[in-house]
Design an enzyme around this catalytic site. Structure first.
Site, PDB file in Angstrom:
ATOM      1  N   GLU A 106      43.141  43.660  37.193  1.00 21.08           N
ATOM      2  CA  GLU A 106      42.844  42.411  36.853  1.00 21.08           C
ATOM      3  C   GLU A 106      41.988  42.305  35.534  1.00 21.08           C
ATOM      4  O   GLU A 106      41.008  42.818  35.392  1.00 21.08           O
ATOM      5  CB  GLU A 106      42.194  41.272  37.908  1.00 21.08           C
ATOM      6  CG  GLU A 106      41.844  40.352  37.621  1.00 21.08           C
ATOM      7  CD  GLU A 106      41.255  39.445  38.759  1.00 21.08           C
ATOM      8  OE1 GLU A 106      41.273  39.673  40.045  1.00 21.08           O
ATOM      9  OE2 GLU A 106      39.920  38.728  38.556  1.00 21.08           O
ATOM     10  N   ARG A 116      36.681  37.046  30.164  1.00 18.40           N
ATOM     11  CA  ARG A 116      35.188  36.872  30.039  1.00 18.40           C
ATOM     12  C   ARG A 116      35.042  37.486  28.671  1.00 18.40           C
ATOM     13  O   ARG A 116      34.023  37.341  28.130  1.00 18.40           O
ATOM     14  CB  ARG A 116      34.499  37.554  30.947  1.00 18.40           C
ATOM     15  CG  ARG A 116      34.795  37.037  32.426  1.00 18.40           C
ATOM     16  CD  ARG A 116      33.681  37.577  33.507  1.00 18.40           C
ATOM     17  NE  ARG A 116      34.088  37.531  34.854  1.00 18.40           N
ATOM     18  CZ  ARG A 116      33.917  38.516  35.749  1.00 18.40           C
ATOM     19  NH1 ARG A 116      33.122  39.602  35.533  1.00 18.40           N
ATOM     20  NH2 ARG A 116      34.385  38.231  37.141  1.00 18.40           N
ATOM     21  N   LYS A 135      42.441  34.440  47.061  1.00 15.36           N
ATOM     22  CA  LYS A 135      41.430  35.295  46.851  1.00 15.36           C
ATOM     23  C   LYS A 135      40.092  34.874  47.559  1.00 15.36           C
ATOM     24  O   LYS A 135      39.901  33.748  47.497  1.00 15.36           O
ATOM     25  CB  LYS A 135      40.863  35.197  45.339  1.00 15.36           C
ATOM     26  CG  LYS A 135      39.442  35.827  44.890  1.00 15.36           C
ATOM     27  CD  LYS A 135      39.445  35.940  43.187  1.00 15.36           C
ATOM     28  CE  LYS A 135      38.003  36.329  42.940  1.00 15.36           C
ATOM     29  NZ  LYS A 135      37.844  36.877  41.476  1.00 15.36           N
TER      30      LYS A 135
END
Ligand code: 3PG
Length: 215
Positions: free
Chosen positions: A40, A44, A128
């Site tokens: 993943e 950011r 998640k």
């Protein structure tokens, strides 16, 4: 191979903050060597989309998703770059609707029964659990299991090698995610051996737990 199947097989998903293509290549090579091909890449950094595009090109065997996706616009950017799945820290119905219409797998973050219900309303069954440790960890997942037997979780947030096994033992957990497998300092210092070692430890634990469950 299907994305969810690959996640389940890997058992551990490195969540990586990657600054540029060279760094991404270095890290992805280490993870492939260690047997963790599902990565993943978090949105950011400004380079996230480029990193995803690059990794998809250089190594089609990798399964690359985009993490920390907050808006449909970011999801569109990730998808255009070739992301094979989208992860969001929380549940957002607009994002869920967008991913559905774009036919891309969304794994939204949830931490409460209400959020699980909202995700189910959008046809999402693999979620998640975030932030896992802060939201009650394995106890919460055990409490959710009988109420939501159709849901599978990917706990993330505060997971390390020391508590990985506790999560993987739960039948409603398919894999765990974490930045501990993508330590920024190790990546910056190009310490491939240390990154591979950590990832291999996680892989070994996954295999051990799976064998114990079957036995
Ligand atoms: C995430 O992006 O999902 C979180 O940063 C993961 O939490 P961790 O840093 O505790 O693994």
């Amino acid at each position: 191979m299907e994305v969810l199947e690959a996640m389940e097989r890997a058992g551990a998903i490195p969540i990586a903050v990657l600054e540029d293509e060279e760094e991404a290549r270095f890290f992805a090579d280490a993870m492939r060597k260690a047997g963790l091909p599902v990565i993943e890449v978090t949105f950011r950094t400004a380079a996230a989309a480029e990193v995803i595009r690059y990794l998809r090109q250089v190594d089609p065997q990798l399964i690359i998703g985009a993490g920390t996706i907050l808006t449909p616009a970011q999801a569109a950017q990730a998808l255009q770059a070739g992301a094979q799945f989208i992860v969001s820290p929380g549940f957002d119905s607009e994002l869920a609707a967008w991913c559905r219409s774009a036919d891309v797998l969304l794994i939204p973050g949830v931490a409460t029964p209400s959020e699980v219900m909202a995700a189910l309303r959008h046809g999402l069954y693999t979620l998640k659990f975030f932030p896992a440790e802060a939201m009650g960890g394995t106890k919460t997942l055990e409490a959710l299991a009988p109420v939501f037997p159709q849901v599978r979780f990917i706990p993330t947030g505060g997971i390390r090698l020391s508590n990985l096994a506790d999560y993987l033992k739960l039948p409603n957990v398919i894999a765990c995610g974490g930045t501990w497998l993508a330590d920024r300092r190790l990546i910056r210092e190009r310490r491939a051996d240390a990154l591979i070692h950590q990832a291999q430890e996680a892989r070994a634990l996954v295999e051990q737990i799976r064998t114990e469950i079957i036995a």
